[in-house]
Design an enzyme around this catalytic site. Structure first.
Site, PDB file in Angstrom:
ATOM      1  N   ASP A  20     -10.339  -6.379  55.565  1.00  0.00           N
ATOM      2  CA  ASP A  20      -8.889  -6.564  55.736  1.00  0.00           C
ATOM      3  C   ASP A  20      -8.374  -5.391  56.562  1.00  0.00           C
ATOM      4  OD1 ASP A  20      -6.202  -7.537  55.215  1.00  0.00           O
ATOM      5  OD2 ASP A  20      -5.992  -5.872  53.811  1.00  0.00           O
ATOM      6  N   SER A  21      -7.113  -5.490  56.954  1.00  0.00           N
ATOM      7  CA  SER A  21      -6.497  -4.379  57.667  1.00  0.00           C
ATOM      8  C   SER A  21      -6.337  -3.157  56.746  1.00  0.00           C
ATOM      9  CB  SER A  21      -5.126  -4.805  58.184  1.00  0.00           C
ATOM     10  OG  SER A  21      -4.326  -5.257  57.100  1.00  0.00           O
ATOM     11  N   TYR A  52      -2.005  -5.041  60.910  1.00  0.00           N
ATOM     12  CA  TYR A  52      -2.509  -5.998  61.901  1.00  0.00           C
ATOM     13  C   TYR A  52      -1.422  -7.011  62.261  1.00  0.00           C
ATOM     14  CZ  TYR A  52      -7.542  -4.820  61.467  1.00  0.00           C
ATOM     15  OH  TYR A  52      -8.777  -4.220  61.509  1.00  0.00           O
ATOM     16  N   GLY A  53      -0.468  -7.171  61.342  1.00  0.00           N
ATOM     17  CA  GLY A  53       0.491  -8.275  61.430  1.00  0.00           C
ATOM     18  C   GLY A  53       1.365  -8.289  62.662  1.00  0.00           C
ATOM     19  N   CYS A  83      -8.083 -10.973  55.550  1.00  0.00           N
ATOM     20  CA  CYS A  83      -6.762 -10.733  56.150  1.00  0.00           C
ATOM     21  C   CYS A  83      -6.292 -12.022  56.824  1.00  0.00           C
ATOM     22  CB  CYS A  83      -6.916  -9.619  57.176  1.00  0.00           C
ATOM     23  SG  CYS A  83      -5.447  -9.293  58.135  1.00  0.00           S
ATOM     24  N   ASN A  84      -5.079 -12.433  56.513  1.00  0.00           N
ATOM     25  CA  ASN A  84      -4.566 -13.675  57.109  1.00  0.00           C
ATOM     26  C   ASN A  84      -4.422 -13.549  58.624  1.00  0.00           C
ATOM     27  OD1 ASN A  84      -3.330 -15.683  54.794  1.00  0.00           O
ATOM     28  ND2 ASN A  84      -3.468 -13.565  54.140  1.00  0.00           N
ATOM     29  N   THR A  85      -3.913 -12.404  59.078  1.00  0.00           N
ATOM     30  CA  THR A  85      -3.707 -12.229  60.522  1.00  0.00           C
ATOM     31  C   THR A  85      -5.054 -12.265  61.244  1.00  0.00           C
ATOM     32  OG1 THR A  85      -1.856 -10.787  59.916  1.00  0.00           O
ATOM     33  CG2 THR A  85      -2.515 -10.811  62.230  1.00  0.00           C
ATOM     34  N   GLU A 162       3.156  -2.364  48.959  1.00  0.00           N
ATOM     35  CA  GLU A 162       2.368  -1.123  48.962  1.00  0.00           C
ATOM     36  C   GLU A 162       3.087  -0.006  48.227  1.00  0.00           C
ATOM     37  OE1 GLU A 162       0.625  -0.022  52.672  1.00  0.00           O
ATOM     38  OE2 GLU A 162      -0.294  -1.997  52.910  1.00  0.00           O
ATOM     39  N   CYS A 194      -0.206 -14.126  53.304  1.00  0.00           N
ATOM     40  CA  CYS A 194      -0.444 -12.713  53.627  1.00  0.00           C
ATOM     41  C   CYS A 194      -1.083 -12.100  52.383  1.00  0.00           C
ATOM     42  CB  CYS A 194       0.868 -12.017  53.964  1.00  0.00           C
ATOM     43  SG  CYS A 194       0.715 -10.228  54.137  1.00  0.00           S
ATOM     44  N   THR A 195      -2.047 -11.219  52.628  1.00  0.00           N
ATOM     45  CA  THR A 195      -2.806 -10.641  51.514  1.00  0.00           C
ATOM     46  C   THR A 195      -1.951  -9.977  50.443  1.00  0.00           C
ATOM     47  OG1 THR A 195      -3.012  -8.735  52.959  1.00  0.00           O
ATOM     48  CG2 THR A 195      -4.938 -10.183  52.767  1.00  0.00           C
ATOM     49  N   HIS A 196      -0.826  -9.408  50.865  1.00  0.00           N
ATOM     50  CA  HIS A 196      -0.004  -8.656  49.910  1.00  0.00           C
ATOM     51  C   HIS A 196       0.865  -9.545  49.018  1.00  0.00           C
ATOM     52  CE1 HIS A 196      -1.158  -5.561  52.699  1.00  0.00           C
ATOM     53  NE2 HIS A 196      -0.519  -4.626  52.021  1.00  0.00           N
TER      54      HIS A 196
HETATM   55  N1  DGL Z   1      -3.555  -8.065  55.688  1.00  0.00           N
HETATM   56  C1  DGL Z   1      -2.462  -8.540  56.507  1.00  0.00           C
HETATM   57  C2  DGL Z   1      -2.417 -10.077  56.445  1.00  0.00           C
HETATM   58  O1  DGL Z   1      -2.817 -10.694  55.483  1.00  0.00           O
HETATM   59  C3  DGL Z   1      -1.137  -7.941  56.071  1.00  0.00           C
HETATM   60  C4  DGL Z   1      -0.999  -6.470  56.379  1.00  0.00           C
HETATM   61  C5  DGL Z   1      -1.042  -6.145  57.853  1.00  0.00           C
HETATM   62  O2  DGL Z   1      -0.118  -6.541  58.599  1.00  0.00           O
HETATM   63  O3  DGL Z   1      -1.995  -5.500  58.261  1.00  0.00           O
HETATM   64  O4  DGL Z   1      -1.965 -10.678  57.372  1.00  0.00           O
END
Ligand code: DGL
Length: 289
Positions: A20-21, A52-53, A83-85, A162, A194-196
């Site tokens: 993930d990011s 990453y978003g 990571c979704n992105t 976070e 999104c992971t969060h």
């Molecule tokens: N992990 C990213 C996602 O799921 C979210 C955090 C980021 O923007 O890096 O898209």
């Protein structure tokens, strides 16, 4: 037994690579730990280069390639792009470039959303990159062209999660700002893209109302991984006997990562190692274990 089967069998005990990011992918690692307790994990969080978003597709592909290379050096048997992105931008590229199974977090969530929506109106929330990629609509329309997909980028949810403000009036106000317009669209299903966001699940659920079904792709991805490993006869066959079944690597802020990981994982993370991917590949060093 053909060569392919032999290779797969001897790799059953190998770990699963998850990346993930940063810390968000721990929500996916957590579901893998819960649903596949015999599996080992090597986790990489790209904490030096997050978020990453809001980055371009080319950049995310470059980062994802480097991390994949690192994970393959850790001898992983499969990779989960948590990571979704990165799933939206890099999954298809990475899949073509390596010969171990790779899954992202988009497909499983989309499949569940398509199967549970009754009114064919599905909302998706995620980073600017994920929402602008239109990847969820692509997947959902492949499954059911009748589904109307309404996307909404909610970038502030990431720093709020976070910060640990999971059930805080400030987060609730931000949630209303983002989600009230989605509520008006009469969706009955919402993908937490999104992971969060699974960390904010209770609050998002409260704001959306109990008639909206929340889909947590972290959980669905763990189930997809389990199915994939089962189908390929790659499930780890022994109960966990290793002292450190889960290994954590980051590109920066190892101590902060460890603290966060310990606050959400059902496992005590004793050590997180920092890896400089650019340096690693420029010096040709072969292993970091
Ligand atoms: N992990 C990213 C996602 O799921 C979210 C955090 C980021 O923007 O890096 O898209």
């Amino acid at each position: 037994m053909n060569t392919f089967t032999e290779n797969m069998e001897c790799r059953r005990e190998a770990p699963i690579g998850v990346f993930d990011s940063g810390i968000g992918g721990l929500t996916v690692a957590r579901e893998i730990m819960r649903n596949l307790p015999s599996e080992k994990i090597v986790y990489f969080g790209d904490t030096a280069r997050l978020p990453y978003g809001n980055k371009s597709k080319e950049t995310i592909i470059r980062f994802s390639r480097q991390i994949t290379r690192f994970l393959i050096r850790q001898d992983v048997k499969a990779i989960v792009i948590a990571c979704n992105t990165a799933s939206a931008f890099a999954l298809e590229t990475i899949k073509k470039e390596i010969n171990i199974p790779v899954i992202g977090v988009i497909d499983a969530g989309a499949a569940v959303a398509a199967s549970v929506t009754k009114n064919h109106r599905v909302g998706v929330i995620g980073t600017v990159g994920t929402i602008s990629s239109g990847i969820h609509a692509e997947h959902l329309h492949r499954l059911d062209p009748e589904i109307e997909v309404i996307g909404k980028a909610c970038p502030l949810f990431v720093p709020l999660a976070e910060e640990g403000w999971l059930d805080d009036p400030v987060t609730e106000a931000v949630a209303h700002r983002y989600l009230d317009s989605l509520k008006e669209k009469d969706i009955d299903t919402l993908i937490l893209g999104c992971t969060h966001y699974p960390l904010l699940r209770n609050l998002i659920g409260r704001v959306m109302g109990s008639h909206v079904r929340l889909v947590n792709p972290a959980y669905e991805t763990a189930l997809e991984l389990k199915q994939l490993l089962e189908d390929r006869n790659m499930l780890c066959s022994s109960a966990d006997t290793e002292e450190f079944p889960y290994r954590f690597f980051v590109s920066d802020l190892a101590e902060e990562f460890k603290k966060f990981a310990n606050s959400i994982l059902p496992y005590n993370v004793e050590m997180t190692r920092k890896v400089d991917l650019e340096l690693l590949f420029s010096t040709g060093q072969s292993t970091w274990c």
